[in-house]
Each structure stands twice: as C-alpha cells, then as structure tokens.
Design an enzyme around this catalytic site. Structure first.
Site, PDB file in Angstrom:
ATOM      1  N   CYS A   3      42.840  60.613  73.338  1.00 17.67           N
ATOM      2  CA  CYS A   3      42.673  61.439  74.543  1.00 17.67           C
ATOM      3  C   CYS A   3      41.600  60.790  75.403  1.00 17.67           C
ATOM      4  O   CYS A   3      41.301  59.606  75.238  1.00 17.67           O
ATOM      5  CB  CYS A   3      42.362  62.885  74.184  1.00 17.67           C
ATOM      6  N   ASN A   6      37.766  61.898  73.282  1.00 19.29           N
ATOM      7  CA  ASN A   6      37.788  61.885  71.802  1.00 19.29           C
ATOM      8  C   ASN A   6      36.824  62.914  71.222  1.00 19.29           C
ATOM      9  O   ASN A   6      36.184  62.679  70.197  1.00 19.29           O
ATOM     10  CB  ASN A   6      37.492  60.473  71.242  1.00 19.29           C
ATOM     11  N   CYS A   8      37.785  66.634  72.093  1.00 25.83           N
ATOM     12  CA  CYS A   8      38.536  67.907  72.065  1.00 25.83           C
ATOM     13  C   CYS A   8      39.913  67.773  71.408  1.00 25.83           C
ATOM     14  O   CYS A   8      40.175  68.363  70.372  1.00 25.83           O
ATOM     15  CB  CYS A   8      38.698  68.467  73.470  1.00 25.83           C
ATOM     16  N   ARG A   9      40.809  66.996  72.031  1.00 26.95           N
ATOM     17  CA  ARG A   9      42.199  66.992  71.572  1.00 26.95           C
ATOM     18  C   ARG A   9      42.471  65.994  70.448  1.00 26.95           C
ATOM     19  O   ARG A   9      43.035  66.359  69.417  1.00 26.95           O
ATOM     20  CB  ARG A   9      43.143  66.697  72.765  1.00 26.95           C
ATOM     21  N   SER A  10      42.092  64.732  70.647  1.00 27.90           N
ATOM     22  CA  SER A  10      42.469  63.728  69.626  1.00 27.90           C
ATOM     23  C   SER A  10      41.778  63.932  68.273  1.00 27.90           C
ATOM     24  O   SER A  10      42.379  63.598  67.245  1.00 27.90           O
ATOM     25  CB  SER A  10      42.287  62.296  70.153  1.00 27.90           C
ATOM     26  N   ASP A 118      44.301  69.504  78.828  1.00 25.76           N
ATOM     27  CA  ASP A 118      42.889  69.201  78.559  1.00 25.76           C
ATOM     28  C   ASP A 118      42.100  70.512  78.580  1.00 25.76           C
ATOM     29  O   ASP A 118      41.998  71.155  79.622  1.00 25.76           O
ATOM     30  CB  ASP A 118      42.388  68.251  79.645  1.00 25.76           C
TER      31      ASP A 118
END
Ligand code: 4NP
Length: 149
Positions: A3, A6, A8-10, A118
């Site tokens: 993301c 690196n 929140c999402r990944s 996001d």
C-alpha cells in the site's frame, strides 16, 4: 502486499495472508511494504492492529518499510491495494516483472479493478478493509494450493 504507507492496509494483508497460508499448509514467504517511506520503521497503525486482533490476527511485530527493487526478483506475486500503488509499482519494476504485479481485489472481484479504500484519514473503514482483504487472501491461498498462478 503493498500500500502507500505500509501501516494501515498492507500490514493487515500480510497478517491475513500468513494466516490463510498456515491454514492451507502452504510454505510461502509473505511480506508487506509501502510505495512511500513516510512511515519507515513504524509499527502498524493502532486502528489496523486492534481491528486485526478482533479477528485473532496479531500484526504488532511488523515494521513499515518501503518497496525495494529486489522485491520484484524475490517475490512471485506482488499485490497492490489500490490504483496508485499499482501504477507506482509498475513504474518501479523492470518490465520483465510487470506480470507479477496485481490489484489484490481482482482475486475476489475478477476484472473489476476495485481498490481497498485507504482508511488512514477517516476513523472507520478498518473492518471493511479487513473483510475485503480477508476475502481476497482466502482465494489467493486456495489458488496457490491449486497451482493456479
Ligand atoms: P496505508 O495508509 O497506505 O494503508 O498504510 C496510509 C498511511 C499513511 C498515509 C496515507 C495512507 N500518509 O499519508 O501518511
């Protein structure tokens, strides 16, 4: 799993993918990184960490790092969370590696090119992010097991 930050999402994608790999007894290497180094060295965002923990997945030991060019040699598959990550990855990777770069939600929603939203600037959306990533990772694990990549 890639993301922007690196944090929140990944990191969720790394933790969830490791979980499904273990469940399917796959011997694979899973990592995550950001297209930016804004948060290099930081732990995942607390909102991601606590949401993942609700599902029994501990991501607290991860640390943010930027994507490196050698990632494209060292990994067979590179999953982008959104369009901007996808374009940035294509720009960074040599053309011989472009086939490895994929939008993660095309695994669960083939051909739709949907982004994982996001959640950084809002205060909700972390559960939606988890559910979207979990659905895709379950399919990725199944496809790896069946040698479908
Ligand atoms: P991520 O979320 O890409 O899912 O880790 C973000 C983290 C940080 C920023 C943006 C998105 N930022 O602008 O610092």
């Amino acid at each position: 799993m890639v993301c922007l930050g690196n944090i929140c999402r990944s990191p969720v994608a790394e933790g969830v993918m490791k979980h499904h790999a273990q469940k399917q007894k796959l011997e694979i290497k899973v990592a995550s990184a950001g297209t930016s180094g804004f948060h290099e060295g930081e732990r995942p965002d607390k909102r991601s960490t606590s949401n993942a923990m609700l599902h029994g997945i501990d991501i607290t030991n991860q640390r943010s790092r930027p994507v490196r060019k050698d990632d494209f040699e060292n990994f067979d598959l590179v999953f982008a969370m959104d369009h901007s990550n996808y374009e940035n990855l294509l720009a960074l990777a040599d053309a011989q590696y472009h086939h490895k770069i994929k939008m993660i939600l095309n695994e669960s929603h083939p051909g739709e090119n949907l982004p994982v939203p996001d959640p950084y600037f809002g205060n909700d959306g972390f559960e939606e992010v988890f559910q979207l990533i979990n659905g895709a990772c379950e399919i990725i694990a199944q496809k790896l097991k069946n040698n479908e990549y």
